[in-house]
Each structure stands twice: as structure tokens, then as C-alpha cells.
Design an enzyme around this catalytic site. Structure first.
Site, PDB file in Angstrom:
ATOM      1  N   TYR A 103       0.855  -1.185   0.000  1.00  0.00           N
ATOM      2  CA  TYR A 103       0.000   0.000   0.000  1.00  0.00           C
ATOM      3  C   TYR A 103       0.890   1.233   0.000  1.00  0.00           C
ATOM      4  O   TYR A 103       1.839   1.303   0.777  1.00  0.00           O
ATOM      5  CB  TYR A 103      -0.888  -0.001   1.243  1.00  0.00           C
ATOM      6  CG  TYR A 103      -1.781   1.212   1.391  1.00  0.00           C
ATOM      7  CD1 TYR A 103      -2.833   1.438   0.511  1.00  0.00           C
ATOM      8  CD2 TYR A 103      -1.600   2.118   2.432  1.00  0.00           C
ATOM      9  CE1 TYR A 103      -3.669   2.544   0.654  1.00  0.00           C
ATOM     10  CE2 TYR A 103      -2.430   3.228   2.592  1.00  0.00           C
ATOM     11  CZ  TYR A 103      -3.467   3.430   1.703  1.00  0.00           C
ATOM     12  OH  TYR A 103      -4.294   4.523   1.855  1.00  0.00           O
TER      13      TYR A 103
ATOM     14  N   ASP B 254       9.389   2.881  -0.209  1.00  0.00           N
ATOM     15  CA  ASP B 254       8.337   3.536   0.559  1.00  0.00           C
ATOM     16  C   ASP B 254       8.549   3.161   2.019  1.00  0.00           C
ATOM     17  O   ASP B 254       8.134   2.088   2.465  1.00  0.00           O
ATOM     18  CB  ASP B 254       6.956   3.108   0.053  1.00  0.00           C
ATOM     19  CG  ASP B 254       5.836   3.816   0.811  1.00  0.00           C
ATOM     20  OD1 ASP B 254       6.143   4.583   1.756  1.00  0.00           O
ATOM     21  OD2 ASP B 254       4.662   3.589   0.465  1.00  0.00           O
TER      22      ASP B 254
ATOM     23  N   LYS C  57       4.341   8.949   8.845  1.00  0.00           N
ATOM     24  CA  LYS C  57       4.144   8.341  10.168  1.00  0.00           C
ATOM     25  C   LYS C  57       5.122   8.867  11.226  1.00  0.00           C
ATOM     26  O   LYS C  57       4.924   9.973  11.702  1.00  0.00           O
ATOM     27  CB  LYS C  57       4.121   6.816  10.033  1.00  0.00           C
ATOM     28  CG  LYS C  57       2.948   6.405   9.125  1.00  0.00           C
ATOM     29  CD  LYS C  57       2.528   4.959   9.149  1.00  0.00           C
ATOM     30  CE  LYS C  57       1.197   4.825   8.422  1.00  0.00           C
ATOM     31  NZ  LYS C  57       1.225   4.093   7.169  1.00  0.00           N
TER      32      LYS C  57
END
Ligand SMILES: *Cc1c(COP(=O)(O)O)cnc(C)c1O
Length: 432
Positions: free
Chosen positions: A146, A241, A269
Site C-alpha cells: 500500500y 516507501d 508516520k
């Protein structure tokens, strides 16, 4: 043991009347595990309390950012001090360079970094940049990975989409994903095949170097090295990522842990310390294509926001100052927890595969090794749902889906781990 849910139910009803599903992000709705979604009233250290006063040991950590636990003093103080001086200017502030310096110190291959407000923006922008740099159209992503909810990336995208069991998303015209090639994770041959078929047309390969959004699935030995070798040979941009893994699996992310350097890195994050921050960075040669220096446009009204920068700087400073003890401690305690619960499951005769890298982990309810989306999707999601509900009733808050990674923080204790293993014992005794 039943928990009180009256207040959460009331809040849910109210939210549902005005907000689709009552949530601001789909997996929060507990659709995959059933039962009542606790509305959170506050968090402190490793704990959460919901609107009914139930206390939980939290292994969601806001889906990854909270490596210092809830409301760490250094972060709260930094945000408070920043807020007193104004919450947004739409102009440059010194703290952007402070955060950039911390990011660059952790990720030596990053020479320049641009801040955005989410992981979604970071990956979307990094891909635009890779296309600008290579002047090619196709991108490669991997099934179950994702990278946020940009149109072109909602192809076999794990996470909420896997949880909801939908193939991609409505509202994304096929033409928008026609240049997205989704290949199996941990499969070098499939990648070679794609490069053969689309010779000199692939702008970038984007990968979660430890997948976290189909549950935790590490790259197999040698896989990241072959991604690096193939992309170098093909003059294709390799994007790690590291929105989830950055500052999580090591201070310098998966690229430090495995010693493999991508061309571009995306972050999110943890770098926001619980506030909305994303980033993408790499060598100046590529990053200087970003506007205003270059022709690749990317912007944001609230990018580099003072509160977000303050939270990020405070978090990364705390991690940097303690990293020599902190990451080994996370490793040790996470191993105790993950192996502890896996042992209980084995004793109870429950098929389980525990995957873990540092303090990110998933207990898969399956008997076979989980190495990609295909093997992850064989998990018994009903068994996971029963486990999740029982753990919640026993005071442990896990991600509400089989296909999401759980996290341990620097403030979780041995005692928390023991309590969690006891909760798991109870949960498996209740196995229907
Ligand atoms: C969470 C995540 C994203 C998306 O970040 P948002 O801030 O939710 O937009 C992208 N990539 C990875 C690997 C993630 O874990």
C-alpha cells in the site's frame, strides 16, 4: 470479560449520521473484525482509554507513528510551545531545515527532502518525480503493498482494500491505472519479465522494503538486492516507501537495516510524531527537478506546518539521542511478545505464523509461511476476528484487521508484554 460499550455506541451512532461509516479512514470502522469500535478518549504511554473508561494496552500506535507511545512529554511540550507562536504562516520557518537535517542524518543517501502532509502525498509526488526524471510512463508496484490512496496506486493495494475485499476502488477510471504494473512481492522473476516486456518504459519500482500493509511481510533474503541491481541496470528509479519502516525497523529505516540504498525514499508516520507529515527525498540530481528549482510541480498550503515540524523534530531528536539502546530494546521486547503469543497459539493447537521485523509484526492465522499477498490471503480472517475481539475484551488493542501490522513502542514494558500474553491465553481458551 465484557467491556462497557454504551458511550462508544452512542458516539458511533452520532458519527454515522454525518460521516460515511462514522469514520475518517475506512479500517477504523472494525468492519473486518466486527464488534464495537471503541471511541478513544485519551492515550498515555502504552495505554489507551475509550469513552466508556475501558483501558487498553495499545499495539496500533496510531498505525505506526507513535514509537514514543502516547503523549510523550517532549513532543507535547514542543507542540505547545510552537502553537503559542502561531499555527501556520504559509512561509518558511527554521524548523523545516531542522527536520530536514534529522532526516538526512538518518538516511545518508538523501541529500534533499521535501515535506508534505501525508504518506499518500509523499508517494504520489515521488512517483511524479521519477516519471519527470526518467521521462517514462510505467510504474511497478507489488501486490499487497500500500502506498496511500492516489488513483494510480489503488491496484492490488493491500491494507484497507484487502480488508474490505474490493479489487481497487470505484471512481478510478481504468485509464488512470493503465501504466501501473502490479507484480507479486518477493518474486524477482516476475520483475525481470516486466522489464523485458516494457523495455525502457518503466519509470520506477516502488516497494515497501518490509511490507506492512498486507500484515508484516519481510522481503526474502536477497530480494531487495536484486531489486536494486535490476533497477540500476534498467536505469529505473527505485523508490523505497519507508512511510511505515522509516525510523521504525532502524533509525535509518529498512535501507539501514539491510544496507540497500534506493534512489528515492518516502517517509511519513514517525517523522510527524503523531502530526500529519510526509516527506520524499533523494540525491540532489533528482530532487532539483522539484519546483521551484525544476519543472516537477508539487505544493501544499500546510506543508512544513510549524506544529507538525515541532512534533517531528522532537520525536526524531529523542530517537536519535537514544537509538543505541532504544532499537535493541524494541527488538528484544517485541521478540518476547510475538514469540510468547505464538507459543500460546501453538499450545492451543491454533495455526499461526508470526512475522516480525523489529517492533513491527503480525500474527497470521495460517499454517504456511507468509511471504507475499497470495500466502497472506490464505489466513483465516474469522479466527483473527475472534482473536481480536477477545483481546479487546481482555484489554489489548490490536489493529482491527489481519492485514495490518501491529507495533510496539519504546514505552511498552515487560509487564505490558506479560499482560498481553495472559490476554492471549484467555483469548485462545475461548476459541469457538
Ligand atoms: C501509511 C502508509 C502510506 C500512506 O500514508 P498516509 O499518511 O496514510 O497517507 C503509504 N505508504 C506506506 C508504506 C504506509 O504504511
Amino acid at each position: 470479560m465484557a467491556r462497557c460499550v454504551e458511550q462508544s455506541r452512542k458516539l458511533q451512532k452520532r458519527a454515522e449520521s454525518m460521516i460515511p461509516g462514522g469514520v475518517s479512514s475506512p479500517v477504523r470502522a472494525f468492519g473486518a473484525v466486527g464488534g464495537d469500535q471503541p471511541f478513544i478518549a485519551r492515550g498515555n504511554g502504552p495505554h489507551l482509554w475509550d469513552a466508556d473508561g475501558n483501558q487498553y494496552i495499545d499495539y496500533l500506535g496510531s498505525w505506526g507513528p507513535l514509537i514514543l507511545g502516547h503523549a510523550p512529554q517532549v513532543v507535547v511540550e514542543a507542540i505547545t510551545a510552537a502553537a503559542r507562536n502561531g499555527t501556520s504562516f504559509g512561509a518558511s520557518i527554521a524548523q523545516e531545515a531542522d527536520l530536514a537535517e534529522l532526516v538526512i542524518s538518518a538516511f545518508p543517501h538523501i541529500q534533499k527532502v521535501r515535506f508534505v502532509s501525508s504518506g499518500t502525498e509523499a508517494t504520489m509526488s515521488a512517483i511524479r518525480l521519477a516519471r519527470a526524471y526518467t521521462k517514462r510512463k510505467y510504474i511497478v508496484k507489488f501486490e499487497g503493498c500500500y502506498h496511500g490512496h492516489a488513483d494510480a496506486l489503488l491496484v492490488k493495494a493491500g491494507s484497507g482494500i484487502a480488508t474490505l475485499g474490493i479489487p481497487g476502488s470505484a471512481g478510478v477510471p481504468q485509464e488512470f491505472t493503465q501504466f501501473t504494473l502490479a507484480l507479486p512481492f518477493n518474486d524477482t522473476e516476475a520483475l525481470e519479465h516486466a522489464f523485458n516486456k516494457f523495455k525502457h518504459q518503466i519509470a520506477c519500482v516502488i516497494v515497501e522494503p518490509v511490507a506492512g500493509n498486507m500484515g508484516c511481510v519481510p522481503a526474502s533474503g536477497g530480494y531487495l538486492a536484486s531489486l536494486r541491481a535490476i533497477t540500476q541496470r534498467e536505469k529505473t528509479v527505485l523508490i523505497f516507501d519507508e512511510v511505515m519502516t522509516g525510523f521504525r525497523v532502524a533509525f535509518g529505516g529498512a535501507q539501514e537495516l539491510y544496507g540497500i540504498h534506493p534512489d528515492l525514499t518516502t517517509l511519513g508516520k514517525i517523522i510527524g510524531g503523531g502530526l500529519p507529515v510526509g516527506a520524499y527525498g533523494g540525491p540532489s540530481e533528482i530532487m532539483d527537478l522539484v519546483a521551484p528549482l525544476g519543472p516537477m510541480y508539487q505544493a501544499g498550503t500546510l506543508s512544513g506546518n510549524p506544529l507538525a515540524m515541532a512534533a517531528g523534530v522532537a520525536t526524531l531528536q529523542a530517537l536519535r539521542d537514544k537509538k543505541a539502546e532504544l532499537y535493541p530494546q524494541l527488538e528484544k521486547l517485541s521478540a518476547e511478545l510475538v514469540d510468547g503469543v505464538a507459543t500460546i497459539a501453538k499450545d492451543a493447537g491454533i495455526a499461526m505464523r508470526a512475522n516480525r521485523v523489529g517492533s513491527m509484526f503480525t500474527w497470521f492465522f495460517t499454517s504456511d509461511a507468509v511471504t507475499d499477498w497470495n500466502s497472506a490471503s490464505k489466513s483465516d480472517t474469522q479466527a483473527f476476528a475472534r482473536f481480536h475481539r477477545a483481546m479487546l475484551d481482555n484489554g489489548v488493542y490490536l489493529p482491527p484487521s489481519q492485514y495490518e501490522a501491529a507495533f510496539l513502542s519504546a514505552v511498552h514494558t515487560e509487564e505490558n508484554v506479560r499482560q498481553t500474553i495472559t490476554a492471549a491465553k484467555r483469548a485462545f481458551a475461548l476459541k469457538s
